[in-house]
Write an enzyme that holds these catalytic residues in place. Sequence first.
Site, PDB file in Angstrom:
ATOM      1  N   GLY A 218      44.816 -32.894  90.130  1.00 46.80           N
ATOM      2  CA  GLY A 218      45.138 -31.949  91.201  1.00 46.80           C
ATOM      3  C   GLY A 218      44.448 -30.622  90.976  1.00 46.80           C
ATOM      4  N   ASN A 219      44.841 -29.622  91.763  1.00 46.99           N
ATOM      5  CA  ASN A 219      44.278 -28.277  91.580  1.00 46.99           C
ATOM      6  C   ASN A 219      45.336 -27.239  91.941  1.00 46.99           C
ATOM      7  OD1 ASN A 219      43.940 -27.472  94.500  1.00 46.99           O
ATOM      8  ND2 ASN A 219      42.732 -29.353  94.462  1.00 46.99           N
ATOM      9  N   ARG A 220      44.966 -25.962  91.845  1.00 46.17           N
ATOM     10  CA  ARG A 220      45.970 -24.889  91.926  1.00 46.17           C
ATOM     11  C   ARG A 220      46.272 -24.436  93.346  1.00 46.17           C
ATOM     12  NH1 ARG A 220      43.164 -20.512  88.833  1.00 46.17           N
ATOM     13  NH2 ARG A 220      44.692 -19.272  89.966  1.00 46.17           N
TER      14      ARG A 220
END
Length: 415
Positions: A218-220
């Site tokens: 995932g990412n932020r």
Amino acid sequence: MSESAAGDTRLAGRRVVLGVSGGIAAYKAVEICRRLVDAGVHVAPVLTADALHFVGATTFSALASEPVRMALFDTAEPIPHTRLGQTADLVVVAPATAKLLGKYAAGISDDLLSATLLATRAPVLVCPAMHTEMWEHPAVQENLATLRRRGVHVVEPEEGRLAGGDVGAGRLASPASIVEAIAAILGSRAGRRDLEGVTVLVTSGGTREAIDPVRFIGNRSSGKMGHALAHAAADRGARVVLVTTVERPVPALAEVVKVESAQEMHDAVMARMGPVDVVVMAAAVADFRPVAVAEQKIKKAGGPPRVVLEPTPDILAALGASKRPGQILVGFAAETTDVRGHATEKMLRKNVDLMVANDVSAPDAGFEVETNRALLLDPSGRVEETTLMSKLALADRIYDLVVDARAHLALDERR
Ligand code: PMT
């Protein structure tokens, strides 16, 4: 600013929560209230308990558009702070004491005004007023810097006579200049229905690419930028389709499609592209995903797994390749180095009409924070560097350019 704000189209019909905290300058808030009401603003006054040491609730109730509210818990209206926060076009605090600024910066919501400040997505304007020593104290200045970084507007106090006969910096700005600041903030959003009849599709949030039933790549991305774009488009009259990976408040009437992976986002966007006039790809889409997703949770005992990755579909590139005449494509570029160079390359490769390049290594821009700053690039070579602003304000600036681009397209068609 003229003596009266009556007839100011930036103000008429707007809804303002007027917060008053406990300082000697609270009496000037009465004048601010009167000027706003005269200009056709719906004013909802919220006083702190300390404000009552300086002004009477009856004065505001008599002048404002609704009675004064002070209680966080009210039997007539169980949770007034959410209604006040959600329906306001602007929340103003005048005067804002050191205590109020400290609570707001720290996220403390122990009374109606501080809770309303946290419950709103509208712009907020604070007008500090206090004694010079307090105004210059590093704690107050740091709290104010924090609020500014989050996109809060500030009308600084002036030099002049203070309570007790002292003279110095810290006197509340004049009601006229506060009302002008209110008009300027509202004017930048008021009365613009320039996306009426336009369908805008926005993507928001970060995709998740499953490794096994419990783990993902995932990412932020928080979805704050994408959801601000959805709200700004709806405010300007657009029909909004929001394809999102996150749960956040959405505009009323928007068509919301919840997705998780890049493939799901790709499929949802492509299936809805036909009638869409403007696409804004603000989502942080994973570039790679595991080739195979383990059916069961991968066990630690087996040692570190070998996760083989493959590219995800590039949604923006696919949109660019299949763009129909008149459709406008807005891309985002999340960069950490050579922001302009990388963003220009992506814009040209993906056939994008407007590229919003943000430096996501800056602490006050990009992922998760409330503010952003961007380079706005178009294929003609036009470049605009924005200042640091709220994500809603950046969204509005992006739509200003989209509206210009649509006007140019319409002109070209008529030629
Ligand atoms: O959500 P927030 O916390 O508010 O943060 C906002 C943000 C940083 C996510 C946002 O401002 C932003 O920069 N979004 C784009 C993030 C991104 O994926 O950038 P990129 O440079 O990797 O991709 C370029 C463009 O191609 C983007 O429009 C992206 O949506 C699109 N893309 C990328 C990969 C892919 N497989 N498909 C795509 O469509």
